[in-house]
Design a protein around this motif. Structure first.
Motif, PDB file in Angstrom:
ATOM      1  N   ASN A  15       2.720   7.433   7.593  1.00 58.19           N
ATOM      2  CA  ASN A  15       1.516   6.623   7.841  1.00 58.19           C
ATOM      3  C   ASN A  15       0.693   6.385   6.589  1.00 58.19           C
ATOM      4  OD1 ASN A  15       1.957   6.177  10.606  1.00 58.19           O
ATOM      5  ND2 ASN A  15       1.288   8.275  11.030  1.00 58.19           N
ATOM      6  N   GLU A  16       1.282   6.693   5.437  1.00 61.77           N
ATOM      7  CA  GLU A  16       0.521   6.570   4.188  1.00 61.77           C
ATOM      8  C   GLU A  16       0.751   5.208   3.534  1.00 61.77           C
ATOM      9  OE1 GLU A  16       1.022   9.974   1.680  1.00 61.77           O
ATOM     10  OE2 GLU A  16      -0.451   9.228   0.221  1.00 61.77           O
ATOM     11  N   ASN A  17      -0.350   4.504   3.326  1.00 63.48           N
ATOM     12  CA  ASN A  17      -0.284   3.183   2.679  1.00 63.48           C
ATOM     13  C   ASN A  17      -0.125   3.386   1.174  1.00 63.48           C
ATOM     14  OD1 ASN A  17      -1.019   0.750   1.390  1.00 63.48           O
ATOM     15  ND2 ASN A  17      -2.161   0.088   3.193  1.00 63.48           N
ATOM     16  N   LEU A  18       1.009   2.944   0.630  1.00 59.96           N
ATOM     17  CA  LEU A  18       1.322   3.195  -0.784  1.00 59.96           C
ATOM     18  C   LEU A  18       1.389   1.915  -1.608  1.00 59.96           C
ATOM     19  CD1 LEU A  18       4.075   5.876  -0.205  1.00 59.96           C
ATOM     20  CD2 LEU A  18       1.763   6.304  -1.049  1.00 59.96           C
ATOM     21  N   LEU A  19       1.351   0.778  -0.940  1.00 61.64           N
ATOM     22  CA  LEU A  19       1.471  -0.503  -1.635  1.00 61.64           C
ATOM     23  C   LEU A  19       0.756  -1.570  -0.820  1.00 61.64           C
ATOM     24  CD1 LEU A  19       2.885  -2.350  -3.795  1.00 61.64           C
ATOM     25  CD2 LEU A  19       4.853  -2.464  -2.257  1.00 61.64           C
ATOM     26  N   ALA A  20      -0.101  -2.345  -1.462  1.00 59.48           N
ATOM     27  CA  ALA A  20      -0.830  -3.418  -0.768  1.00 59.48           C
ATOM     28  C   ALA A  20      -1.113  -4.515  -1.777  1.00 59.48           C
ATOM     29  CB  ALA A  20      -2.133  -2.888  -0.176  1.00 59.48           C
ATOM     30  N   PHE A  21      -0.643  -5.707  -1.493  1.00 58.45           N
ATOM     31  CA  PHE A  21      -0.866  -6.810  -2.436  1.00 58.45           C
ATOM     32  C   PHE A  21      -0.781  -8.144  -1.700  1.00 58.45           C
ATOM     33  CE2 PHE A  21       3.454  -8.495  -2.942  1.00 58.45           C
ATOM     34  CZ  PHE A  21       4.197  -7.479  -2.380  1.00 58.45           C
ATOM     35  N   GLU A  22      -1.157  -9.176  -2.428  1.00 62.41           N
ATOM     36  CA  GLU A  22      -1.229 -10.506  -1.826  1.00 62.41           C
ATOM     37  C   GLU A  22      -0.231 -11.457  -2.496  1.00 62.41           C
ATOM     38  OE1 GLU A  22      -5.265 -11.979  -1.889  1.00 62.41           O
ATOM     39  OE2 GLU A  22      -4.674 -13.898  -1.009  1.00 62.41           O
ATOM     40  N   ILE A  23       0.232 -12.424  -1.724  1.00 65.96           N
ATOM     41  CA  ILE A  23       1.070 -13.505  -2.277  1.00 65.96           C
ATOM     42  C   ILE A  23       0.138 -14.634  -2.703  1.00 65.96           C
ATOM     43  CG2 ILE A  23       3.009 -15.076  -1.842  1.00 65.96           C
ATOM     44  CD1 ILE A  23       3.824 -12.205  -1.262  1.00 65.96           C
ATOM     45  N   LYS A  24       0.235 -15.023  -3.975  1.00 66.41           N
ATOM     46  CA  LYS A  24      -0.648 -16.087  -4.476  1.00 66.41           C
ATOM     47  C   LYS A  24       0.148 -17.295  -4.954  1.00 66.41           C
ATOM     48  CE  LYS A  24      -4.864 -13.666  -5.494  1.00 66.41           C
ATOM     49  NZ  LYS A  24      -5.884 -13.327  -6.493  1.00 66.41           N
TER      50      LYS A  24
END
Ligand code: MG
Length: 203
Positions: free
Chosen positions: A194-203
């Motif tokens: 349940n650990e969020n290790l990566l978060a990013f956006e498509i631009k």
């Protein structure tokens, strides 16, 4: 450093790609220019109209090794992370059709976002790690290492017969089923358990 990616390492993904389930590991390389770190955005490239996400657990090699025996392979990594093996599916289909190498479709700049790593000692069972990817808050891919065709140790051993592994090399260990397209504006988040290790956006 180099990035080694294992293809078709979950049978359900091989099936969704209409590809045969391999009898030995399938792998390819990406250059270090493929890496995106620190949750920086991915910029959708002009050369493709069909970029797909493939969420994958990633092993970070901790010392040099060659012809590594499977029973010693676990000594060659201390950390596990999660990343995306972005694939230009339209270009890949053309390469496959013509029997050409996949690099154009797989190894382009930014094609390997990588998240934070966690100490493998914190993981209860390496052979049952649950991981997932959400796009805009909806889970789109879920996998577990219990479904791997080739375990981390088997992959390390196999690949090291061909390439000397060096400290800092990354091995993307394959994607479970559920790959699909991304579009500009999408927010991708990847989790180990349940650990969020990566978060990013498509631009
Ligand atoms: Mg992949």
């Amino acid at each position: 450093m180099k990035i080694i990616c294992i293809g078709r390492n979950y049978s359900e993904h091989a099936k969704e790609m209409n590809a045969p389930v391999p009898t030995e590991p399938v792998f390819f390389l990406k250059p270090d220019t493929a890496i995106i770190k620190d949750n920086q955005p991915f910029y959708y490239p002009d050369f493709s109209k069909d970029i797909h996400h493939e969420v994958e657990l990633v092993i970070k090699i901790n010392k040099p090794g060659k012809n590594i025996d499977k029973k010693f392979a676990k000594k060659y990594y201390d950390e596990i992370g999660i990343g995306i093996d972005f694939t230009a599916r339209d270009l890949q289909a053309k390469c496959k059709e013509k029997g050409l190498p996949w690099e154009k479709a797989k190894a382009f700049d930014g094609s390997a976002p990588i998240g934070r790593f966690i100490d493998k000692k914190k993981i209860e069972d390496i052979n049952n790690i649950n991981f997932s990817l959400s796009v805009n808050g909806n889970i789109v891919q879920e996998g577990s290492t219990k479904d791997l065709l080739f375990t981390f140790d088997e992959v390390i051993s196999y690949v090291s017969n061909f390439f000397t592994l060096k400290t800092g090399d990354l091995i993307y260990t394959g994607t479970p089923k559920g790959v699909g397209p991304v579009k500009i504006g999408d927010k991708l988040e990847a989790y180990i358990e349940n650990e969020n290790l990566l978060a990013f956006e498509i631009k």
